[in-house]
Scaffold this motif. Structure first.
Motif, PDB file in Angstrom:
ATOM      1  N   GLY B  41       0.833  -1.191   0.000  1.00 63.29           N
ATOM      2  CA  GLY B  41       0.000   0.000   0.000  1.00 63.29           C
ATOM      3  C   GLY B  41       0.867   1.239   0.000  1.00 63.29           C
ATOM      4  O   GLY B  41       2.033   1.161   0.368  1.00 63.29           O
ATOM      5  N   PRO B  42       0.303   2.370  -0.432  1.00 66.99           N
ATOM      6  CA  PRO B  42       1.103   3.594  -0.448  1.00 66.99           C
ATOM      7  C   PRO B  42       1.502   4.026   0.978  1.00 66.99           C
ATOM      8  O   PRO B  42       0.925   3.535   1.942  1.00 66.99           O
ATOM      9  CB  PRO B  42       0.161   4.639  -1.066  1.00 66.99           C
ATOM     10  N   ASN B  43       2.439   4.951   1.058  1.00 68.65           N
ATOM     11  CA  ASN B  43       2.821   5.476   2.371  1.00 68.65           C
ATOM     12  C   ASN B  43       1.605   6.052   3.079  1.00 68.65           C
ATOM     13  O   ASN B  43       0.801   6.738   2.465  1.00 68.65           O
ATOM     14  CB  ASN B  43       3.860   6.601   2.217  1.00 68.65           C
ATOM     15  N   GLY B  44       1.488   5.732   4.358  1.00 66.56           N
ATOM     16  CA  GLY B  44       0.391   6.302   5.133  1.00 66.56           C
ATOM     17  C   GLY B  44      -0.934   5.587   4.939  1.00 66.56           C
ATOM     18  O   GLY B  44      -1.965   6.069   5.382  1.00 66.56           O
ATOM     19  N   ALA B  45      -0.912   4.417   4.287  1.00 70.80           N
ATOM     20  CA  ALA B  45      -2.167   3.703   4.054  1.00 70.80           C
ATOM     21  C   ALA B  45      -2.647   2.991   5.306  1.00 70.80           C
ATOM     22  O   ALA B  45      -3.806   2.607   5.403  1.00 70.80           O
ATOM     23  CB  ALA B  45      -1.993   2.699   2.920  1.00 70.80           C
ATOM     24  N   GLY B  46      -1.748   2.791   6.267  1.00 72.86           N
ATOM     25  CA  GLY B  46      -2.142   2.127   7.505  1.00 72.86           C
ATOM     26  C   GLY B  46      -1.521   0.752   7.683  1.00 72.86           C
ATOM     27  O   GLY B  46      -1.934  -0.003   8.546  1.00 72.86           O
ATOM     28  N   LYS B  47      -0.497   0.440   6.866  1.00 73.08           N
ATOM     29  CA  LYS B  47       0.137  -0.879   6.968  1.00 73.08           C
ATOM     30  C   LYS B  47       0.795  -1.079   8.335  1.00 73.08           C
ATOM     31  O   LYS B  47       0.523  -2.059   9.024  1.00 73.08           O
ATOM     32  CB  LYS B  47       1.221  -1.055   5.885  1.00 73.08           C
ATOM     33  N   SER B  48       1.669  -0.129   8.705  1.00 74.39           N
ATOM     34  CA  SER B  48       2.376  -0.282   9.981  1.00 74.39           C
ATOM     35  C   SER B  48       1.411  -0.307  11.142  1.00 74.39           C
ATOM     36  O   SER B  48       1.592  -1.067  12.097  1.00 74.39           O
ATOM     37  CB  SER B  48       3.348   0.869  10.185  1.00 74.39           C
ATOM     38  N   THR B  49       0.367   0.513  11.056  1.00 76.12           N
ATOM     39  CA  THR B  49      -0.625   0.541  12.128  1.00 76.12           C
ATOM     40  C   THR B  49      -1.239  -0.837  12.321  1.00 76.12           C
ATOM     41  O   THR B  49      -1.349  -1.319  13.450  1.00 76.12           O
ATOM     42  CB  THR B  49      -1.722   1.567  11.797  1.00 76.12           C
ATOM     43  N   THR B  50      -1.606  -1.496  11.226  1.00 75.41           N
ATOM     44  CA  THR B  50      -2.192  -2.837  11.338  1.00 75.41           C
ATOM     45  C   THR B  50      -1.227  -3.781  12.046  1.00 75.41           C
ATOM     46  O   THR B  50      -1.602  -4.497  12.969  1.00 75.41           O
ATOM     47  CB  THR B  50      -2.499  -3.426   9.943  1.00 75.41           C
ATOM     48  N   PHE B 162       6.068 -11.322  11.196  1.00 74.09           N
ATOM     49  CA  PHE B 162       5.755 -10.017  10.630  1.00 74.09           C
ATOM     50  C   PHE B 162       7.053  -9.383  10.142  1.00 74.09           C
ATOM     51  O   PHE B 162       7.942  -9.102  10.946  1.00 74.09           O
ATOM     52  CB  PHE B 162       5.126  -9.111  11.689  1.00 74.09           C
ATOM     53  N   LEU B 163       7.134  -9.172   8.851  1.00 76.66           N
ATOM     54  CA  LEU B 163       8.372  -8.616   8.326  1.00 76.66           C
ATOM     55  C   LEU B 163       8.070  -7.269   7.679  1.00 76.66           C
ATOM     56  O   LEU B 163       7.226  -7.167   6.791  1.00 76.66           O
ATOM     57  CB  LEU B 163       8.979  -9.560   7.287  1.00 76.66           C
ATOM     58  N   ASP B 164       8.748  -6.242   8.140  1.00 78.77           N
ATOM     59  CA  ASP B 164       8.533  -4.916   7.582  1.00 78.77           C
ATOM     60  C   ASP B 164       9.800  -4.514   6.838  1.00 78.77           C
ATOM     61  O   ASP B 164      10.828  -4.280   7.465  1.00 78.77           O
ATOM     62  CB  ASP B 164       8.218  -3.933   8.720  1.00 78.77           C
TER      63      ASP B 164
END
Lengths: 547, 264
Positions: B41-50, B162-164
């Motif tokens: 997803g684009p930056n700020g889409a909420g990936k890290s938050t999830t 979980f891999l970021d």
């Protein structure tokens, strides 16, 4: 990893921790890691060796032990405990509170822990408790170093009972300070968020450390020195002064003074820390939650004008490059929180100290005698902070950005150093001195204008000397604050003495006719020559392999 | 091996806001064993938050999150025992040596210290980092740090990873090793939640792709399924299309022309 002595001591309390719902082995392991990291203050980039036991911390404990000697006169001096021990405890609180704020805020507010520890199957309570215990271990060491000699002296001079009370009261003081600091952070974290929060914390830290010094003055004034007798007349607001709480038990038990207010103080000294701990434990969960705010960015996107910086840059810098670096340095000083945290308290002291010494004189002889006197020389106490601040110019929390110094196509390196020092002198030192001067002029009349000029110029000289001794051609803002405590104590003392020297010569000059004006000419010439000497043009060397 | 039909992860009606606009809007997602989820997803889409919510780093969300069948809101952190995590910004206690850090994190996951140390050394050896086992992490290159983080996330043999951006800073050879490791772990029934901005990698390794845009899941399926729906070639192009972005050429042109202004 070392099995620390403090951890082995902690093992005796494992039952207690288990009762509090803490996973003791896990907490112990976290603490072991934290303590190991505390010990390593060696730049690993240059050190490929496995571990080099940093004894920096032990050294700093030695310094605290040295400070502790100040307490001895107040302990052996007599048996007016209420007064003596109030002073002892106010000094102790000062030392503890400032170290707590300066060195340990980072631990309390560390957000790195969150990603590393909270992703593991470890309960939150254990992580929080590890934090608290970590702080306590550190505080115990600092307090211990500070109090060990006074305790021994107390044992020999005032007896066992005295020492026992002293020890208990010290423990309570330590507890109070730790919890109080934490509570202040909790309070701030509840009401602010994001970047603003960091600024607020920053300013509170600065205010606290200055405020405690001012608090001293209030404390001393509570006692009335008439002749040789020290009188204490109780008023309700005296209950708000914690150092007196801790002195009261001595008065009660050792002097057998059961006055109501003495008992009240003694009770406060025990009850308040305990209540504070209970409140704290209630708030810890929300504290951890609110800590998350530190990670959120809500920076506003406004253009900042910086007209003043541009104006000063034009006046004090010759070349365009130097102006650029001047403005850069000014921005770093203004916007970097950690820099402000380390530097602004010194500035605060620099502002407060001249008045403290002046007020002692005023309280003795009143305002009337001031204008003709030479007490304006107390303003030299404002110059004492110069070495500490100049030392700090080397550091930045973004020290890694310093590659920019090497990458720029500039031949003359001295521009960086010059610009940084000029920024310090114009942005921090000059405003401070101007404000001080306004106050002093209003008290001493315009007669002292030449003297103030002399003080200002010696300030510049002093900054140059400090720079030469402490920083000598380290790029400004290029090192981690981790090493900020490695200040060479000997050099520092020399630089302190120099302030006294300047003041002393100044005093002698005032005794001669036109002495001050002559001295002024002299220091101006000296400042100009040393400026040239210190910042002679230095070609940038090819510095390969360094970072 | 884990039961193939059991849900490893289940998000129900998950939404989250940091005070202002919602970052996540009613997300539903079920994940089964053996899947490699490309979470993009684009930056700020909420990936890290999830990811942070699932790891229990963030509270205050609405909806339910179940990991290994356990509702994580119940306050018991033990579900994390079988989770591995490589954080996005490579946070690490870098004053410690690789040995100390890995042993420490292993123990935090409930491993025995000696066992953690033994395994850590063997794993480091596979990355040819045996020689720096007792060197402080602060002197490591970015790639070496990343390898330490990857090992630290795998040391305790987790079932869910979980891999970021796990490949950031790694050289081409190491990237090949890691990709192969992930494929084999998935074959063993491990579940991998992989977020990245590098579409080529996601396209190749993911068995299922979840695209998040503006707090909502806008696409969910295998790469082939996404291709069929969107008539575009690569994942990158599908990504551009689904996030409504198609003016990269114009932006680049005007960027370059600004760079060239006043130049020779």
């Amino acid at each position: 990893m070392k099995n620390f002595f403090s951890l082995r001591m902690l093992d005796y309390f494992r039952r207690l921790f288990a009762m509090l719902g803490v996973d003791y082995p896990v907490m112990r392991r976290i603490l072991q890691v934290k303590l190991t990291m505390d010990q390593r203050r060696v730049p690993t980039i240059f050190e490929q060796s496995k571990t080099k036991e940093g004894n920096q911390f032990i050294k700093s404990l030695g310094l605290y032990a040295f400070y502790g000697l100040i307490l001895i006169p107040f302990i052996v001096f007599g048996d007016y405990y209420l007064f003596q021990m109030s002073l002892v405890f106010s000094m102790m609180m000062f030392i503890l509170m400032t170290t707590m704020i300066a060195d340990f805020s980072a631990v309390l507010l560390d957000v790195r822990d969150k990603n590393i520890l909270n992703t593991k199957p470890v309960n939150q309570r254990t992580v929080s408790m590890a934090k608290v215990v970590h702080v306590c271990i550190y505080m115990t060491q600092v307090t211990g170093a500070f109090a060990v000699v006074p305790l021994l002296v107390g044992l020999f001079v005032n007896g066992v009972l005295f020492t026992v009370i002293f020890l208990i009261e010290i423990l309570l003081t330590g507890m109070l300070i730790v919890v109080l600091t934490a509570l202040i952070y909790i309070f701030i974290l509840r009401f602010f968020d994001g970047e603003r929060l960091k600024d607020v914390i920053n300013y509170v830290q600065i205010l606290l450390s200055v405020g405690i010094v001012a608090g001293y003055q209030v404390l001393v004034r509570v006692f009335d020195f008439s002749g040789l007798n020290i009188e204490f007349t109780f008023q309700w607001w005296h209950l708000l002064l914690p150092p007196i709480w801790y002195s009261a038990p001595f008065e009660w038990i050792l002097n057998g003074n059961p006055a109501g207010y003495i008992v009240a103080y003694s009770i406060l000294s025990v009850v308040v820390p305990i209540v504070a701990i209970i409140i704290y434990s209630r708030f810890v969960p929300s504290f951890e939650q609110n800590l998350q705010k530190l990670l959120q960015y809500s920076g506003d996107n406004k253009r900042r004008a910086h007209r003043v910086d541009r104006f000063f840059a034009k006046i004090v810098c010759k070349s365009k490059e130097e102006r650029t670096f001047y403005r850069f340095s000014a921005l770093m000083m203004k916007q970097e929180r950690e820099f402000k945290l380390k530097v602004y308290p010194s500035l605060g002291f620099a502002f407060v100290f001249p008045f403290i010494f002046l007020f002692n004189e005023i309280s003795r002889n009143g305002f009337g005698g001031l204008p003709g006197s030479k007490y304006f020389l107390t303003i030299y106490f404002g110059n004492i902070m110069i070495p500490a601040v100049v030392h700090m110019l080397k550091f930045s929390s973004n020290y890694k950005g310093a590659w920019i110094f090497r990458a720029t196509p500039m031949r003359d390196e001295s521009i960086f150093y010059r610009a940084a020092l000029k920024a310090f002198l114009t942005k921090l030192y000059l405003p401070l001195m101007l404000v001080l001067s306004v106050f002093f002029l209003s008290m001493f009349s315009f007669r002292i204008v030449p003297d103030l000029l002399v003080i200002l110029v010696t300030g510049v000289l002093h900054a140059l000397l400090s720079y030469k001794l402490l920083n000598n051609q380290t790029y400004p803002f290029s090192r981690s604050f981790e090493f900020a405590s490695d200040m060479d104590t000997a050099k520092n003392i020399i630089l302190m003495i120099i302030v006294g020297l300047f003041g002393g010569i100044h005093y002698l000059a005032t005794l001669l006719p036109y002495g001050v004006l002559g001295y002024l000419v002299l220091v101006i010439i000296a400042a100009m020559i040393s400026w040239k000497l210190v910042f002679s043009i230095k070609e940038k060397k090819a510095q390969a392999g360094q970072s | 091996m884990v039961n193939q039909d059991e849900k490893i992860l289940s998000l129900n009606n998950l939404s989250m806001s940091y005070g202002g606009d919602p970052v996540l809007k009613w997300i539903d997602l079920d994940v089964y064993p053996g899947q490699i989820i490309g979470y993009i997803g684009p930056n700020g889409a909420g990936k890290s938050t999830t990811v942070k919510i699932m790891l229990g780093l963030l509270d205050g969300y609405n909806g339910t999150v179940e990991v290994f069948g356990q509702d994580i809101a119940n306050g018991d952190p033990s579900y994390k025992r079988k989770i591995g995590y490589v954080p996005e910004n490579a946070e690490i206690y870098d004053n410690l040596t690789a040995c100390e850090y890995l042993t420490f994190t292993g123990e935090m996951y409930g491993m025995d210290a000696d066992e953690a140390e033994r395994k850590a050394l063997l794993l480091l050896d596979k990355f040819e980092m045996r020689g720096v086992f007792h060197t402080k992490i602060s002197s490591f290159s970015k790639g070496m740090r990343q390898k330490v983080l990857i090992i630290s996330s795998l040391l305790h043999d987790p079932d869910l990873l979980f891999l970021d951006e796990p490949l950031s800073g790694l050289d081409a050879n190491s990237v090949m090793i890691i990709k192969e490791i992930l494929a084999q772990l998935a074959a063993e029934g491990k579940t991998i939640f992989y977020s990245s901005h590098i579409m080529e990698v996601v396209e190749k390794i993911s068995s299922r792709i979840v695209l998040l845009a503006d707090g909502k899941i806008v696409a969910d399926g295998t790469f082939a399924e996404l291709q069929a729906k969107n008539e575009e070639g690569t994942l990158e192009e599908i990504f551009n299309q689904l996030t409504g972005f198609n003016e990269h050429r114009e932006i680049a042109e005007s960027f370059v022309s600004i760079v060239r202004e006043g130049g020779s």
